[in-house]
Scaffold this active site. Sequence first.
Site, PDB file in Angstrom:
ATOM      1  N   LYS A  86      70.555  -5.083  64.232  1.00 31.87           N
ATOM      2  CA  LYS A  86      69.295  -5.826  64.225  1.00 31.87           C
ATOM      3  C   LYS A  86      68.128  -4.977  63.736  1.00 31.87           C
ATOM      4  O   LYS A  86      67.197  -5.498  63.130  1.00 31.87           O
ATOM      5  CB  LYS A  86      68.997  -6.429  65.597  1.00 31.87           C
ATOM      6  CG  LYS A  86      69.934  -7.579  65.935  1.00 31.87           C
ATOM      7  CD  LYS A  86      69.296  -8.620  66.827  1.00 31.87           C
ATOM      8  CE  LYS A  86      70.236  -9.814  66.998  1.00 31.87           C
ATOM      9  NZ  LYS A  86      69.865 -10.685  68.117  1.00 31.87           N
ATOM     10  N   LYS A  95      81.836 -14.572  58.590  1.00 28.08           N
ATOM     11  CA  LYS A  95      81.779 -15.479  59.732  1.00 28.08           C
ATOM     12  C   LYS A  95      80.905 -16.686  59.377  1.00 28.08           C
ATOM     13  O   LYS A  95      79.953 -16.544  58.622  1.00 28.08           O
ATOM     14  CB  LYS A  95      81.140 -14.721  60.905  1.00 28.08           C
ATOM     15  CG  LYS A  95      81.727 -15.043  62.251  1.00 28.08           C
ATOM     16  CD  LYS A  95      81.159 -14.095  63.291  1.00 28.08           C
ATOM     17  CE  LYS A  95      80.587 -14.916  64.439  1.00 28.08           C
ATOM     18  NZ  LYS A  95      80.223 -14.128  65.601  1.00 28.08           N
ATOM     19  N   LYS A 140      74.694 -19.773  60.778  1.00 26.16           N
ATOM     20  CA  LYS A 140      73.627 -20.723  60.445  1.00 26.16           C
ATOM     21  C   LYS A 140      72.599 -20.103  59.517  1.00 26.16           C
ATOM     22  O   LYS A 140      71.816 -20.797  58.890  1.00 26.16           O
ATOM     23  CB  LYS A 140      72.959 -21.251  61.710  1.00 26.16           C
ATOM     24  CG  LYS A 140      72.390 -20.176  62.592  1.00 26.16           C
ATOM     25  CD  LYS A 140      72.207 -20.688  64.004  1.00 26.16           C
ATOM     26  CE  LYS A 140      72.182 -19.519  64.966  1.00 26.16           C
ATOM     27  NZ  LYS A 140      72.841 -19.743  66.222  1.00 26.16           N
TER      28      LYS A 140
END
Length: 332
Positions: free
Chosen positions: A116, A198, A201
């Site tokens: 992140k 993967k 969204k």
Amino acid sequence: MNSKKKTVFSGIQPSGVITLGNYLGAIKNWVKMQDDYNCIFFLANMHAITVRQDPKNLEENTLKAYALLLACGINSEKSLFFIQSLAGETHSQLAWILNCYTQFGELSRMTQFKDKSQQHPENINAGLFTYPCLMAADILLYQPDLIPTGKDQKQHVELTRNIAERFNGIYGETFKIPEPFILSEGASIRSLVDPSKKMSKSDKNENACITILDPKDTIIKKFKRAVTDSEAKVYLSDDKPGINNLMTIYSCFTGMGFAQIEKEFSDKGYGAFKLAVGETVADALQPIQDKYHKLLSDETFLKFLYTESSQKAKDISQFTLDEVKRKIGLCM
Ligand code: TRP
């Protein structure tokens, strides 16, 4: 709650959309677990602010996610299903305390923190760094046995165990040591456009991802466009990642085994297979979508549910928090 059953605890961050991957990987399993365990589920909206959020979106997405999970089958009579910020007093207090029992080095090794920080180099805030301490607090407050979660959260659950053991070592038995329970079936639904990735969204290509609120024609269209291979024969194989993915999805919704699926489509091409997958998924999601819209139209009822359950969560968690504060000598 039945005290002979084991307690399961898990949460997800509320975002506007739930993907087919989230649904099959986590939520469908949660729904199933409700029969065999005491279940506690929650929406981690306090974790969500470790990346910048639009306030109106965050609030709206949280309420929508609450309705959507109920629509998916989280049953607020069988399970405790709450919103983190409504029990924020206990969660944030224990998180602060656990911060003081967690080493800088341990947090530095968390792969999610490293990922992140790379994705948001402009906002590497302290919350992003101590995120696992809030997660440990979420868990340990409720003394659960099992934490069902995806592979990506395993490291955080392991850190939680280490923190709990350390605390118990200093102050005596306080926290139950929870086990990670890694959900495998359907846990890694791949992108329909690039099965090496993967399903996500945040994928730029909207055909990569099915969300559980997609209308039927969109779902069928996306499956029609799904990337496969040139062999036109439906069977499981390491070098057919696209077909493997579609077979996994089909299997999750129909309960059929892979051999059975291979048999059903042995004399049919990819066109027929993709259509069958699309229709099966769309038909399975329809009742969820109907229930979701019905729940959202009754805000008063929804508010009653999450207020009541969050108050219960607060009461349960207060018990653990008080014991912790007493043990470490914080005046109450
Ligand atoms: N970190 C989890 C995720 O992003 C969400 C979460 C927060 C969680 N607290 C938790 C999951 C406690 C399980 C238990 O998916």
